[in-house]
Design an enzyme around this catalytic site. Structure first.
Site, PDB file in Angstrom:
ATOM      1  N   ARG A  95       0.785  -1.242   0.000  1.00 42.64           N
ATOM      2  CA  ARG A  95       0.000   0.000   0.000  1.00 42.64           C
ATOM      3  C   ARG A  95       0.820   1.298   0.000  1.00 42.64           C
ATOM      4  NH1 ARG A  95      -4.931   0.352   3.817  1.00 42.64           N
ATOM      5  NH2 ARG A  95      -3.343   0.314   5.429  1.00 42.64           N
ATOM      6  N   ASP A  96       2.115   1.212  -0.162  1.00 44.90           N
ATOM      7  CA  ASP A  96       2.906   2.436  -0.303  1.00 44.90           C
ATOM      8  C   ASP A  96       4.146   2.178  -1.145  1.00 44.90           C
ATOM      9  OD1 ASP A  96       3.430   5.130   0.025  1.00 44.90           O
ATOM     10  OD2 ASP A  96       4.422   4.902   1.969  1.00 44.90           O
ATOM     11  N   ILE A  97       3.947   1.517  -2.275  1.00 40.78           N
ATOM     12  CA  ILE A  97       5.048   1.265  -3.197  1.00 40.78           C
ATOM     13  C   ILE A  97       5.428   2.578  -3.880  1.00 40.78           C
ATOM     14  CG2 ILE A  97       5.745   0.098  -5.326  1.00 40.78           C
ATOM     15  CD1 ILE A  97       5.617  -1.810  -3.020  1.00 40.78           C
ATOM     16  N   ASN A 101      10.611   3.603  -1.091  1.00 39.14           N
ATOM     17  CA  ASN A 101      10.423   2.355  -0.346  1.00 39.14           C
ATOM     18  C   ASN A 101      10.958   1.142  -1.101  1.00 39.14           C
ATOM     19  OD1 ASN A 101       9.290   3.647   1.837  1.00 39.14           O
ATOM     20  ND2 ASN A 101       7.186   3.377   1.122  1.00 39.14           N
ATOM     21  N   THR A 130       0.856   7.485  -1.236  1.00 38.19           N
ATOM     22  CA  THR A 130       1.555   8.728  -1.570  1.00 38.19           C
ATOM     23  C   THR A 130       0.911   9.366  -2.792  1.00 38.19           C
ATOM     24  OG1 THR A 130       3.637   7.862  -0.675  1.00 38.19           O
ATOM     25  CG2 THR A 130       3.791   9.707  -2.207  1.00 38.19           C
TER      26      THR A 130
END
Length: 237
Positions: A95-97, A101, A130
């Site tokens: 959920r935050d690729i 990261n 993001t």
């Protein structure tokens, strides 16, 4: 060994953070993938929960690196989607690729890191991620203040974000500029890309990459490729 520490006694938010980190640790620790940073153990000391991860020696965030050529971008993309496929097979959505990261090691190995927003892929409700890198079904909330989907497919969310990472690497654009891309996807269902679009290396996109982006950067998550399907497309390049 590298440690991530989370205070246990900082109020409700700290308790939630500790609980989430413990949940993530349980989910990620058994994943066998050379493209996912490994969680090794956990312990508590002096009111602090500590989670040990593999030692990150000399690795740098992908946001700090410029790819040398298209071949390198595709190589990185294959590794990113290989890591995602391993996560998704375990029912985990990152959920935050984003570039920040993803780590690049000295030997050229790519590893997905930072699982602070990870959840079981079938329990994804919270709006997170993001700006510019979020899938349209979530990004529309920030762009137009439309109501976000009450529940969304976390794995398909990851596929969009990972494809957006590849898009940024290939065309040398910022996360903010990706908002233009997602806006076009929301309006037209697909990105504005064509087979003759020129990348940062002065090459045309071509058939293979056009198909990859067309199947991964879609408005409708039901029409979006899975991480396994995306990797199959990349392996054909």
């Amino acid at each position: 060994m590298q440690l991530k520490s989370v205070p246990e006694n900082g109020g409700l938010n700290s308790k939630i953070s500790v609980k989430n980190e413990q949940s993530v640790w349980k989910q990620v620790r058994d994943i066998e993938s050379e493209n996912v940073v490994k969680y090794k153990s956990k312990f508590s000391k002096n009111g602090i929960s500590c989670f040990s991860m593999e030692y990150i020696d000399g690795a740098i965030k992908l946001s700090k690196v410029l790819p040398e050529d298209r071949h390198q971008v595709i190589n990185w993309a294959k590794q990113i989607f290989s890591g995602l496929q391993a996560l998704h097979k375990k029912g985990i959505a990152h959920r935050d690729i984003r570039l920040e990261n993803i780590l690049l090691y000295k030997n050229g190995k790519i590893k997905i890191c930072d699982f602070g927003l990870a959840k079981r892929s079938d329990l994804t409700i919270t709006v997170c991620g993001t700006q510019g890198m979020m899938a349209p079904e979530v990004q529309r909330y920030f762009l137009f203040r439309q109501k976000a989907e009450s529940k969304y497919d976390g794995a398909k969310f990851d596929v969009y974000s990972a494809a957006a990472v590849v898009y940024r690497l290939l065309f040398n654009i910022t996360a903010e500029e990706m908002l233009t891309v997602v806006n076009h996807v929301l309006e037209n269902g697909k990105p504005s890309l064509t087979k003759s679009t020129i990348d940062r290396f002065n090459n045309v996109v071509g058939e293979d990459l056009f198909k990859f982006f067309s199947e991964c950067l879609t408005r409708d998550p039901a029409e979006r490729a899975t991480s396994e399907q995306a990797l199959e497309l990349l392996n054909q390049m």
